[in-house]
Design a protein around this motif. Structure first.
Motif, mmCIF file in Angstrom:
data_model
loop_
_atom_site.group_PDB
_atom_site.id
_atom_site.type_symbol
_atom_site.label_atom_id
_atom_site.label_comp_id
_atom_site.label_asym_id
_atom_site.label_seq_id
_atom_site.Cartn_x
_atom_site.Cartn_y
_atom_site.Cartn_z
ATOM 1 N N THR A 89 0.836 -1.201 0.000
ATOM 2 C CA THR A 89 0.000 0.000 0.000
ATOM 3 C C THR A 89 0.869 1.249 0.000
ATOM 4 O OG1 THR A 89 -1.578 -1.262 1.347
ATOM 5 C CG2 THR A 89 -1.983 1.096 1.117
ATOM 6 N N LEU A 90 2.020 1.187 0.722
ATOM 7 C CA LEU A 90 2.943 2.319 0.718
ATOM 8 C C LEU A 90 3.485 2.579 -0.683
ATOM 9 C CD1 LEU A 90 5.173 1.901 3.922
ATOM 10 C CD2 LEU A 90 3.095 3.235 3.629
ATOM 11 N N ALA A 91 3.844 1.506 -1.379
ATOM 12 C CA ALA A 91 4.374 1.651 -2.736
ATOM 13 C C ALA A 91 3.340 2.321 -3.642
ATOM 14 C CB ALA A 91 4.776 0.283 -3.285
ATOM 15 N N GLN A 92 2.095 1.904 -3.509
ATOM 16 C CA GLN A 92 1.030 2.507 -4.308
ATOM 17 C C GLN A 92 0.827 3.970 -3.929
ATOM 18 O OE1 GLN A 92 -0.375 1.038 -6.888
ATOM 19 N NE2 GLN A 92 -1.531 2.909 -7.337
ATOM 20 N N ALA A 93 0.966 4.264 -2.624
ATOM 21 C CA ALA A 93 0.801 5.645 -2.152
ATOM 22 C C ALA A 93 1.896 6.552 -2.703
ATOM 23 C CB ALA A 93 0.788 5.679 -0.635
ATOM 24 N N MET A 94 3.084 6.012 -2.914
ATOM 25 C CA MET A 94 4.157 6.797 -3.521
ATOM 26 C C MET A 94 3.831 7.101 -4.975
ATOM 27 S SD MET A 94 7.678 5.224 -1.855
ATOM 28 C CE MET A 94 8.659 6.563 -2.538
ATOM 29 N N ILE A 95 3.312 6.111 -5.662
ATOM 30 C CA ILE A 95 2.973 6.288 -7.078
ATOM 31 C C ILE A 95 1.878 7.339 -7.251
ATOM 32 C CG2 ILE A 95 1.966 5.124 -9.090
ATOM 33 C CD1 ILE A 95 3.360 2.548 -8.078
ATOM 34 N N THR A 96 0.929 7.379 -6.312
ATOM 35 C CA THR A 96 -0.199 8.319 -6.402
ATOM 36 C C THR A 96 0.069 9.645 -5.687
ATOM 37 O OG1 THR A 96 -1.224 7.238 -4.472
ATOM 38 C CG2 THR A 96 -1.912 6.476 -6.654
ATOM 39 N N ASN A 97 1.338 9.867 -5.292
ATOM 40 C CA ASN A 97 1.765 11.133 -4.678
ATOM 41 C C ASN A 97 1.156 11.405 -3.298
ATOM 42 O OD1 ASN A 97 3.428 11.944 -6.898
ATOM 43 N ND2 ASN A 97 1.582 12.564 -8.004
ATOM 44 N N ASN A 98 0.744 10.366 -2.593
ATOM 45 C CA ASN A 98 0.207 10.556 -1.251
ATOM 46 C C ASN A 98 1.307 10.661 -0.195
ATOM 47 O OD1 ASN A 98 -2.590 10.635 -1.762
ATOM 48 N ND2 ASN A 98 -2.656 8.410 -1.984
ATOM 49 N N ILE A 99 2.469 10.079 -0.487
ATOM 50 C CA ILE A 99 3.622 10.178 0.415
ATOM 51 C C ILE A 99 4.870 10.412 -0.421
ATOM 52 C CG2 ILE A 99 2.636 8.727 2.258
ATOM 53 C CD1 ILE A 99 4.297 6.385 1.199
ATOM 54 N N ASP A 100 5.923 10.884 0.256
ATOM 55 C CA ASP A 100 7.174 11.190 -0.448
ATOM 56 C C ASP A 100 8.225 10.096 -0.294
ATOM 57 O OD1 ASP A 100 6.423 13.907 -1.288
ATOM 58 O OD2 ASP A 100 6.446 14.323 0.867
ATOM 59 N N PHE A 101 8.145 9.353 0.789
ATOM 60 C CA PHE A 101 9.114 8.276 0.975
ATOM 61 C C PHE A 101 8.569 7.231 1.944
ATOM 62 C CE2 PHE A 101 10.104 11.262 4.339
ATOM 63 C CZ PHE A 101 10.605 10.521 5.407
ATOM 64 N N GLY A 102 9.210 6.055 1.938
ATOM 65 C CA GLY A 102 8.764 4.971 2.806
ATOM 66 C C GLY A 102 9.737 3.806 2.758
ATOM 67 N N VAL A 103 9.636 2.947 3.742
ATOM 68 C CA VAL A 103 10.460 1.744 3.811
ATOM 69 C C VAL A 103 9.766 0.649 3.015
ATOM 70 C CG1 VAL A 103 11.446 -0.007 5.339
ATOM 71 C CG2 VAL A 103 11.416 2.400 6.045
ATOM 72 N N ILE A 104 10.434 0.162 1.959
ATOM 73 C CA ILE A 104 9.813 -0.729 0.985
ATOM 74 C C ILE A 104 10.682 -1.981 0.785
ATOM 75 C CG2 ILE A 104 8.946 -0.919 -1.381
ATOM 76 C CD1 ILE A 104 7.404 1.152 0.160
ATOM 77 N N THR A 105 10.038 -3.116 0.585
ATOM 78 C CA THR A 105 10.768 -4.356 0.323
ATOM 79 C C THR A 105 11.540 -4.259 -0.991
ATOM 80 O OG1 THR A 105 8.951 -5.368 -0.909
ATOM 81 C CG2 THR A 105 8.958 -5.701 1.476
ATOM 82 N N TYR A 106 12.541 -5.119 -1.140
ATOM 83 C CA TYR A 106 13.319 -5.136 -2.381
ATOM 84 C C TYR A 106 12.424 -5.437 -3.588
ATOM 85 C CZ TYR A 106 17.472 -5.440 0.646
ATOM 86 O OH TYR A 106 18.439 -5.197 1.590
ATOM 87 N N GLY A 107 11.542 -6.413 -3.408
ATOM 88 C CA GLY A 107 10.668 -6.800 -4.508
ATOM 89 C C GLY A 107 9.788 -5.655 -4.975
ATOM 90 N N LEU A 108 9.167 -4.970 -4.028
ATOM 91 C CA LEU A 108 8.300 -3.838 -4.378
ATOM 92 C C LEU A 108 9.122 -2.653 -4.887
ATOM 93 C CD1 LEU A 108 5.733 -4.013 -1.434
ATOM 94 C CD2 LEU A 108 5.244 -4.375 -3.864
ATOM 95 N N SER A 109 10.371 -2.560 -4.423
ATOM 96 C CA SER A 109 11.238 -1.485 -4.923
ATOM 97 C C SER A 109 11.433 -1.603 -6.430
ATOM 98 C CB SER A 109 12.601 -1.533 -4.222
ATOM 99 O OG SER A 109 12.485 -1.285 -2.840
ATOM 100 N N GLU A 110 11.491 -2.856 -6.899
ATOM 101 C CA GLU A 110 11.684 -3.078 -8.331
ATOM 102 C C GLU A 110 10.545 -2.485 -9.153
ATOM 103 O OE1 GLU A 110 14.336 -4.269 -9.804
ATOM 104 O OE2 GLU A 110 15.353 -4.612 -7.887
ATOM 105 N N THR A 111 9.365 -2.412 -8.579
ATOM 106 C CA THR A 111 8.222 -1.826 -9.298
ATOM 107 C C THR A 111 8.271 -0.296 -9.286
ATOM 108 O OG1 THR A 111 6.755 -1.734 -7.359
ATOM 109 C CG2 THR A 111 6.825 -3.803 -8.566
#
Length: 335
Positions: A169-191
């Motif tokens: 959900t954090l990764a999606q929130a970054m894509i939609t400009n809801n947050i500026d940064f977050g701690v993300i798994t390696y796998g999700l980082s690839e996206t």
């Protein structure tokens, strides 16, 4: 035949089959957890590959939304133990609930601090918004540890903390400009990389003391079931050794895939790498890590500093495995 005679006949038949009726008895062990990520894998492996059952334990992981809810299930006696972050442990104890923690297999944070491309360094985090799953929970704690390592005080830097959800959900929130940064798994980082985001730091490279979720129970329960928890820690240790054995990569990957409901091969591989990087047979509760967390969490809960860690940590179960040679034998098998 009367009932007593029938019972003895059954015992004889079972004995002829080479099965002890007591040996088949399994003690229930339900463990609640809030983090939907690889940190629970050693428990999943222990359950699915029979390590706990080997020691007479019918273990089950019960997922809830966050660490606070997992503690609520423990207090309500709906589960026998919890698998919480150290921040949750200390907050709970500071609130008057007595817990005992006996060990855990995670000593790294294999995550990226993913940021927008315009963020070049720690100074650029001023006034930005970070996403977490819950205030005081495991993902929040990892975020605060990373910021602490970078020399960033969230209050002084004016960082806004927004409760969003798990890492996906954090990764999606970054894509939609809801947050500026977050701690993300390696796998999700690839996206996120193809969309212009980048890693400010790989938290696995941080050498500061850290310990992830561990087995904790109500203090009186652990004290009254010493032999049972000795068997629990043995099952956990064998599951960890299974994970650390390269020969079991395919099987462990399947366990991760099934429990995290993954489908993409690159994400599955990434999750396995995360698991291997953060998992250790050094299971004893880490006092230095607890002290570090105590300092960090005190920012939002000053009562934390009053917690006597000696009343929370019980390393005797792991020490017993060390002194008996049990862990030494497991380490030989994975070299």
């Amino acid at each position: 035949l009367n009932e007593l005679g029938l019972f003895y006949r059954l015992v004889v038949i079972i004995g002829m089959l080479g099965v002890s009726p007591l040996a088949e008895a399994q003690e229930r062990f339900r463990v609640s957890y809030g983090g939907f990520n690889e940190t629970a894998t050693s428990m999943w492996v222990g359950i699915e590959r029979g390590m706990f059952k080997k020691y007479g334990i019918d273990a089950q992981m019960v997922q809830v939304r966050n660490g606070a809810l997992s503690i609520a299930t423990l207090v309500a006696k709906e589960v026998e133990a919890v698998w919480p972050a150290q921040s949750t442990i200390l907050s709970t104890v500071s609130g008057g609930i007595k817990l005992t923690c006996i060990g855990g297999p995670v000593n790294k944070i294999p995550r990226n601090l993913m940021v927008r491309k315009e963020i070049k360094g720690a100074e650029d985090l001023r006034g930005k918004t970070v996403g977490v799953q819950s205030i005081g929970g495991g993902l929040w704690l990892q975020t605060m540890i990373i910021l602490d390592h970078l020399g960033v005080d969230p209050d002084k830097y004016g960082i806004k903390v927004r409760v969003i959800g798990d890492e996906a959900t954090l990764a999606q929130a970054m894509i939609t400009n809801n947050i500026d940064f977050g701690v993300i798994t390696y796998g999700l980082s690839e996206t996120l990389y193809p969309q212009g985001f980048k890693s400010l730091i790989d938290a696995a490279d941080i050498s500061d003391p850290y310990q992830g979720p561990e087995i904790c129970g109500l203090k009186e329960s652990v004290a009254s079931r010493n032999e049972f928890y000795s068997r629990v820690i043995k099952g956990l240790a064998e599951a960890v050794a299974y994970i650390l054995d390269d020969n079991n990569k395919s099987d462990v990957s399947r366990v991760v895939q099934r429990n995290l409901r993954l489908s993409r091969p690159d994400v599955i591989e990434g999750s396995y790498k995360v698991l291997r990087k953060m998992t250790t047979l050094d299971l004893a509760p880490n006092v230095a890590a607890f002290k570090s967390v105590q300092r960090i969490v005190a920012r939002i809960n000053p009562k934390i500093v009053q917690v006597d860690l000696d009343q929370v940590i019980d390393a005797s179960f792991v020490r017993q495995l060390e002194s008996s040679g049990f862990l030494a034998e497991l380490r030989k098998k994975i070299k």
